[in-house]
Enzyme design. Sequence first.
Site, mmCIF file in Angstrom:
data_model
loop_
_atom_site.group_PDB
_atom_site.id
_atom_site.type_symbol
_atom_site.label_atom_id
_atom_site.label_comp_id
_atom_site.label_asym_id
_atom_site.label_seq_id
_atom_site.Cartn_x
_atom_site.Cartn_y
_atom_site.Cartn_z
ATOM 1 N N ASN A 9 0.882 -1.168 0.000
ATOM 2 C CA ASN A 9 0.000 0.000 0.000
ATOM 3 C C ASN A 9 0.922 1.220 0.000
ATOM 4 O O ASN A 9 1.439 1.603 1.040
ATOM 5 C CB ASN A 9 -0.889 -0.023 1.258
ATOM 6 C CG ASN A 9 -1.698 1.250 1.411
ATOM 7 O OD1 ASN A 9 -1.773 2.061 0.491
ATOM 8 N ND2 ASN A 9 -2.302 1.424 2.585
ATOM 9 N N LYS A 11 0.252 4.234 -0.397
ATOM 10 C CA LYS A 11 -0.374 5.468 0.109
ATOM 11 C C LYS A 11 -0.044 6.619 -0.846
ATOM 12 O O LYS A 11 0.116 6.371 -2.046
ATOM 13 C CB LYS A 11 0.075 5.741 1.549
ATOM 14 C CG LYS A 11 -0.146 4.511 2.428
ATOM 15 C CD LYS A 11 -0.059 4.763 3.898
ATOM 16 C CE LYS A 11 -0.293 3.458 4.645
ATOM 17 N NZ LYS A 11 -0.281 3.615 6.093
ATOM 18 N N HIS A 95 -9.665 1.377 4.348
ATOM 19 C CA HIS A 95 -8.430 1.547 5.135
ATOM 20 C C HIS A 95 -8.707 2.515 6.287
ATOM 21 O O HIS A 95 -9.498 3.447 6.132
ATOM 22 C CB HIS A 95 -7.323 2.086 4.232
ATOM 23 C CG HIS A 95 -5.984 2.093 4.896
ATOM 24 N ND1 HIS A 95 -5.608 3.087 5.773
ATOM 25 C CD2 HIS A 95 -4.954 1.222 4.858
ATOM 26 C CE1 HIS A 95 -4.399 2.822 6.227
ATOM 27 N NE2 HIS A 95 -3.974 1.690 5.689
ATOM 28 N N GLU A 97 -7.153 4.934 7.397
ATOM 29 C CA GLU A 97 -6.935 6.358 7.074
ATOM 30 C C GLU A 97 -8.143 6.936 6.341
ATOM 31 O O GLU A 97 -8.494 8.098 6.532
ATOM 32 C CB GLU A 97 -5.636 6.510 6.254
ATOM 33 C CG GLU A 97 -4.416 6.319 7.142
ATOM 34 C CD GLU A 97 -3.176 5.797 6.429
ATOM 35 O OE1 GLU A 97 -3.109 5.846 5.193
ATOM 36 O OE2 GLU A 97 -2.262 5.326 7.149
ATOM 37 N N GLU A 167 -5.896 -4.709 10.402
ATOM 38 C CA GLU A 167 -4.885 -3.687 10.637
ATOM 39 C C GLU A 167 -5.219 -2.917 11.916
ATOM 40 O O GLU A 167 -6.030 -1.979 11.872
ATOM 41 C CB GLU A 167 -4.834 -2.702 9.462
ATOM 42 C CG GLU A 167 -4.419 -3.338 8.156
ATOM 43 C CD GLU A 167 -3.805 -2.307 7.202
ATOM 44 O OE1 GLU A 167 -2.683 -2.547 6.758
ATOM 45 O OE2 GLU A 167 -4.432 -1.278 6.953
ATOM 46 N N GLY A 173 2.015 2.429 10.673
ATOM 47 C CA GLY A 173 2.992 3.506 10.522
ATOM 48 C C GLY A 173 3.644 3.945 11.822
ATOM 49 O O GLY A 173 4.308 4.971 11.874
ATOM 50 N N SER A 212 2.999 -2.006 10.434
ATOM 51 C CA SER A 212 4.430 -2.070 10.723
ATOM 52 C C SER A 212 5.054 -3.443 10.452
ATOM 53 O O SER A 212 5.933 -3.891 11.187
ATOM 54 C CB SER A 212 4.714 -1.612 12.155
ATOM 55 O OG SER A 212 4.298 -0.263 12.333
HETATM 56 P P1 PGA Z 1 2.563 0.375 7.660
HETATM 57 O O1 PGA Z 1 1.117 0.600 6.970
HETATM 58 O O2 PGA Z 1 3.096 -0.936 7.121
HETATM 59 O O3 PGA Z 1 3.382 1.548 7.220
HETATM 60 O O4 PGA Z 1 2.336 0.320 9.123
HETATM 61 C C1 PGA Z 1 0.224 -0.448 6.756
HETATM 62 C C2 PGA Z 1 -1.033 0.058 6.112
HETATM 63 O O5 PGA Z 1 -1.466 1.177 6.423
HETATM 64 O O6 PGA Z 1 -1.642 -0.637 5.282
#
Ligand code: PGA
Length: 252
Positions: A9, A11, A95, A97, A167, A173, A212
């Site tokens: 992903n 982003k 997601h 976000e 998640e 993140g 992460s």
């Molecule tokens: P990350 O993000 O691996 O940077 O923690 C995962 C995601 O948001 O899908």
Amino acid sequence: MREKLVAGNWKMHGGLAENKVLLDGVVAGLSGLTGAKAAVCVPYPYLFQAQSVLQNSPVAWGAQNLSEHAKGAYTGEVSASMLKDFGCQYVIIGHSERRSLYGETDAVVAHKYKWAHAAGLVPILCVGESLAERENGVTEQVVARQLDAVVHAVGAAGMKGAVIAYEPVWAIGTGKTATPEQAQAVHAFIRGRLREVDAELAEKTVIQYGGSVKAANAAELFGMPDIDGGLIGGASLHAEDFVAICRAAQAS
Ligand code: PGA
């Protein structure tokens, strides 16, 4: 036996020149990949680039969002059929976000899911609790609510072939990964919830972990019985890391 899926992903990261380096690196690193699947979910403007570089490679591509409508006067939106035009196989839906920053409700997520599924895209449906929700002991309630909203909208038939990504919001993140045991417990809960809908569906559904994931912790996570790969943010922006995570999925 479920085949593991590792999806990147990206982003809102990237640019034509750096994407080319990243995609070429991923393709080179994953040549001959068997026993696991790999995909990258890129920003809309780069779908054509992803398609050009990745076609005839073992790496699939997809988007990170889509409209909740099929077509019409929705300025700035992108439909499921448009994603199909660019060869997308996957689309990330719901997601955290999008839920927290863009106000996507469970109902909106269900609409997006419906259009994705109807267009023949594989939805990667994200679910997960915030830190406060975990601390309040309502992780299972939250995940069940997010999952049920879609299951009730599309039924067992509509869930067939979908991917679910667990998640935990507090792990995204932040560098704070859920322990393999913490993740496994929620994955088993999700599979159990699907089993109540349809036993075969539960056994076949790929449930990814996201939050992460790095090359250093991927093998441990993917070794858990109900963790079928990962949704990878930060580490998917580095070819070497992403390739190592895909290889960990292949080996576990
Ligand atoms: P990350 O993000 O691996 O940077 O923690 C995962 C995601 O948001 O899908």
